[in-house]
Scaffold this motif. Structure first.
Motif, PDB file in Angstrom:
ATOM      1  N   PHE A 156      43.753  24.881  40.368  1.00 29.12           N
ATOM      2  CA  PHE A 156      42.897  24.771  39.181  1.00 29.12           C
ATOM      3  C   PHE A 156      41.426  24.903  39.588  1.00 29.12           C
ATOM      4  N   ALA A 157      41.024  24.214  40.665  1.00 28.23           N
ATOM      5  CA  ALA A 157      39.626  24.281  41.132  1.00 28.23           C
ATOM      6  C   ALA A 157      39.262  25.716  41.518  1.00 28.23           C
ATOM      7  N   VAL A 158      40.215  26.430  42.125  1.00 24.07           N
ATOM      8  CA  VAL A 158      39.961  27.834  42.497  1.00 24.07           C
ATOM      9  C   VAL A 158      39.726  28.664  41.232  1.00 24.07           C
ATOM     10  N   ALA A 159      40.605  28.479  40.239  1.00 22.08           N
ATOM     11  CA  ALA A 159      40.489  29.259  38.999  1.00 22.08           C
ATOM     12  C   ALA A 159      39.188  28.926  38.262  1.00 22.08           C
ATOM     13  N   PHE A 160      38.880  27.646  38.165  1.00 26.75           N
ATOM     14  CA  PHE A 160      37.662  27.212  37.468  1.00 26.75           C
ATOM     15  C   PHE A 160      36.421  27.750  38.185  1.00 26.75           C
ATOM     16  N   SER A 161      36.411  27.582  39.502  1.00 31.46           N
ATOM     17  CA  SER A 161      35.259  28.025  40.304  1.00 31.46           C
ATOM     18  C   SER A 161      35.077  29.540  40.212  1.00 31.46           C
ATOM     19  N   LEU A 162      36.212  30.253  40.213  1.00 34.41           N
ATOM     20  CA  LEU A 162      36.142  31.725  40.123  1.00 34.41           C
ATOM     21  C   LEU A 162      35.446  32.135  38.821  1.00 34.41           C
ATOM     22  N   LYS A 163      35.786  31.438  37.738  1.00 37.38           N
ATOM     23  CA  LYS A 163      35.182  31.766  36.442  1.00 37.38           C
ATOM     24  C   LYS A 163      33.681  31.452  36.464  1.00 37.38           C
ATOM     25  N   ILE A 185      42.621  34.917  34.844  1.00 37.73           N
ATOM     26  CA  ILE A 185      43.053  34.989  36.246  1.00 37.73           C
ATOM     27  C   ILE A 185      44.481  35.539  36.225  1.00 37.73           C
ATOM     28  N   THR A 186      44.715  36.620  36.970  1.00 37.56           N
ATOM     29  CA  THR A 186      46.054  37.217  36.953  1.00 37.56           C
ATOM     30  C   THR A 186      46.828  36.965  38.247  1.00 37.56           C
ATOM     31  N   ASP A 187      46.105  36.622  39.317  1.00 38.32           N
ATOM     32  CA  ASP A 187      46.814  36.290  40.562  1.00 38.32           C
ATOM     33  C   ASP A 187      45.919  35.486  41.494  1.00 38.32           C
ATOM     34  N   GLY A 192      46.011  35.682  51.457  1.00 34.69           N
ATOM     35  CA  GLY A 192      44.820  36.528  51.635  1.00 34.69           C
ATOM     36  C   GLY A 192      43.548  35.881  51.092  1.00 34.69           C
ATOM     37  N   ASN A 193      43.715  34.719  50.415  1.00 40.63           N
ATOM     38  CA  ASN A 193      42.572  34.000  49.809  1.00 40.63           C
ATOM     39  C   ASN A 193      41.788  34.847  48.809  1.00 40.63           C
ATOM     40  N   THR A 194      42.528  35.622  48.018  1.00 46.29           N
ATOM     41  CA  THR A 194      41.863  36.411  46.977  1.00 46.29           C
ATOM     42  C   THR A 194      42.326  35.944  45.587  1.00 46.29           C
ATOM     43  N   VAL A 195      41.498  36.223  44.604  1.00 43.13           N
ATOM     44  CA  VAL A 195      41.835  35.918  43.212  1.00 43.13           C
ATOM     45  C   VAL A 195      41.622  37.197  42.410  1.00 43.13           C
ATOM     46  N   SER A 196      42.649  37.625  41.669  1.00 43.13           N
ATOM     47  CA  SER A 196      42.505  38.799  40.811  1.00 43.13           C
ATOM     48  C   SER A 196      42.277  38.313  39.393  1.00 43.13           C
ATOM     49  N   PHE A 197      41.426  39.013  38.669  1.00 49.28           N
ATOM     50  CA  PHE A 197      41.175  38.622  37.279  1.00 49.28           C
ATOM     51  C   PHE A 197      40.787  39.820  36.433  1.00 49.28           C
ATOM     52  N   LYS A 198      40.863  39.611  35.114  1.00 49.20           N
ATOM     53  CA  LYS A 198      40.695  40.702  34.158  1.00 49.20           C
ATOM     54  C   LYS A 198      39.700  40.279  33.085  1.00 49.20           C
ATOM     55  N   VAL A 199      38.850  41.229  32.668  1.00 49.74           N
ATOM     56  CA  VAL A 199      37.900  40.946  31.585  1.00 49.74           C
ATOM     57  C   VAL A 199      38.625  41.180  30.250  1.00 49.74           C
ATOM     58  N   ASN A 200      38.610  40.172  29.357  1.00 49.58           N
ATOM     59  CA  ASN A 200      39.394  40.245  28.125  1.00 49.58           C
ATOM     60  C   ASN A 200      38.668  40.819  26.931  1.00 49.58           C
ATOM     61  N   GLU A 201      37.344  40.837  27.003  1.00 50.63           N
ATOM     62  CA  GLU A 201      36.563  41.354  25.867  1.00 50.63           C
ATOM     63  C   GLU A 201      35.351  42.072  26.444  1.00 50.63           C
ATOM     64  N   THR A 202      34.866  43.074  25.727  1.00 42.46           N
ATOM     65  CA  THR A 202      33.688  43.784  26.233  1.00 42.46           C
ATOM     66  C   THR A 202      32.475  42.872  26.108  1.00 42.46           C
ATOM     67  N   LEU A 203      31.931  42.529  27.260  1.00 44.63           N
ATOM     68  CA  LEU A 203      30.794  41.597  27.296  1.00 44.63           C
ATOM     69  C   LEU A 203      29.483  42.369  27.400  1.00 44.63           C
ATOM     70  N   HIS A 204      29.605  43.627  27.891  1.00 46.78           N
ATOM     71  CA  HIS A 204      28.435  44.474  28.139  1.00 46.78           C
ATOM     72  C   HIS A 204      28.986  45.836  28.575  1.00 46.78           C
ATOM     73  N   GLU A 205      28.149  46.877  28.532  1.00 47.64           N
ATOM     74  CA  GLU A 205      28.509  48.219  29.035  1.00 47.64           C
ATOM     75  C   GLU A 205      29.161  48.156  30.425  1.00 47.64           C
ATOM     76  N   SER A 206      28.625  47.268  31.266  1.00 47.42           N
ATOM     77  CA  SER A 206      29.125  47.155  32.652  1.00 47.42           C
ATOM     78  C   SER A 206      30.322  46.227  32.775  1.00 47.42           C
ATOM     79  N   MET A 211      38.628  45.550  32.335  1.00 48.97           N
ATOM     80  CA  MET A 211      38.108  45.712  33.703  1.00 48.97           C
ATOM     81  C   MET A 211      38.857  44.759  34.652  1.00 48.97           C
ATOM     82  N   LEU A 212      39.310  45.288  35.786  1.00 46.78           N
ATOM     83  CA  LEU A 212      40.044  44.463  36.754  1.00 46.78           C
ATOM     84  C   LEU A 212      39.135  44.154  37.935  1.00 46.78           C
ATOM     85  N   LEU A 213      39.081  42.916  38.320  1.00 50.77           N
ATOM     86  CA  LEU A 213      38.162  42.505  39.384  1.00 50.77           C
ATOM     87  C   LEU A 213      38.880  41.596  40.380  1.00 50.77           C
TER      88      LEU A 213
END
Ligand code: COA
Length: 231
Positions: A156-163, A185-187, A192-206, A211-213
């Motif tokens: 949970f701390a990893v997910a919260f901190s990532l956000k 958060i998708t994974d 490997g100590n990585t966190v995959s996540f996805k943008v759910n709404e367009t927040l800006h052009e960029s 978007m997968l990050l």
């Protein structure tokens, strides 16, 4: 060497080659003279702040100055923007975090980088976790963190901190607050100590919907986690 700041060093917790610097600090040794001694500007915004806040601000700015030094930028005053965002030199993207007695900062002068965010969080208790999980995580994220090979309160701390790291990395571009539901958060890869996540709404052009990050995390002693998002 001053003992308010200790264990100060370049950070090797992440795979990134961007200048990253962390330290620990002892709040009980804080005094205002340390700002001048460490070459950090004491801002007006701290005049009414308690010693704890002054201490964490100083430790964060100290790490930021060290990260900037690695980019050959010396004596730059990192002021604070309207929404508490640090104002870096025009050519630099950076981020600061502090939590209890830890502080960390990262800086980059790479022109192809949209933003960078760093965040340290303490693990919460099981009881708090039960109370707040649904405010921060979606149903799919709650299920995901229950199935990771880490204690639930750590994932949970990893997910919260990532956000929080994503928020810090994207705020200078987006320039407004957005909710935790803006990314999912998708994974969490505990090997490997990585966190995959996805943008759910367009927040800006960029930062468009879909978007997968990916970010990184590192587990610290004293049940703390630190995450990094580089975009
Ligand atoms: C701003 C926020 C991210 C700070 O995180 P925190 O865990 O409370 O505290 P940290 O010590 O890790 O970070 C504080 C540092 O973040 C930086 N920061 C604060 N606001 C910021 C912003 N708007 N943009 C970028 N960086 C910011 C500052 O450097 C601050 O330290 P300082 O005041 O000493 O300079 C958090 O309080 C917040 O408002 N979150 C809500 C927004 C959010 O996360 N939405 C979810 C997106 S998915």
């Amino acid at each position: 060497m001053n003992t308010f700041i200790f264990e100060a060093q370049s950070t090797s917790w992440f795979k990134t080659d961007l200048p990253t610097y962390h330290c620990r600090f002892d709040k009980s040794l804080y005094k205002d003279e340390l700002f001048a001694q460490l070459g950090i500007y004491f801002p007006e915004s701290l005049i009414n702040a308690v010693a704890k806040r002054r201490a964490e601000f100083l430790a964060g700015r100290y790490c930021a100055a060290e990260a900037l030094r690695q980019l050959n930028i010396h004596n730059f005053i990192i002021k604070t923007g309207a929404n508490r965002n640090p104002l870096w030199p025009e050519t630099v993207k950076g981020s600061i975090s502090h939590c209890d007695n830890y502080a960390i900062a990262i800086a980059s002068d790479k022109s192809d980088l949209i933003g960078v965010g760093i965040d340290i969080e303490s693990q919460i208790t099981e009881e708090t976790f039960e109370k707040i999980q649904s405010q921060v995580l979606s149903v799919s994220e709650i299920e995901l963190i229950s199935n990771i090979d880490l204690k639930k309160t750590i994932s949970f701390a990893v997910a919260f901190s990532l956000k929080e790291s994503f928020f810090k990395a994207s705020y200078p571009t987006i320039q407004k607050y957005f909710d935790f539901s803006a990314v999912t958060i998708t994974d969490i890869d505990s090997v490997g100590n990585t966190v995959s996540f996805k943008v759910n709404e367009t927040l800006h052009e960029s930062f468009k919907k879909g978007m997968l990050l990916q970010g990184e995390f590192h587990l610290l002693p004293e049940e703390k986690v630190v995450t990094l998002v580089k975009i």
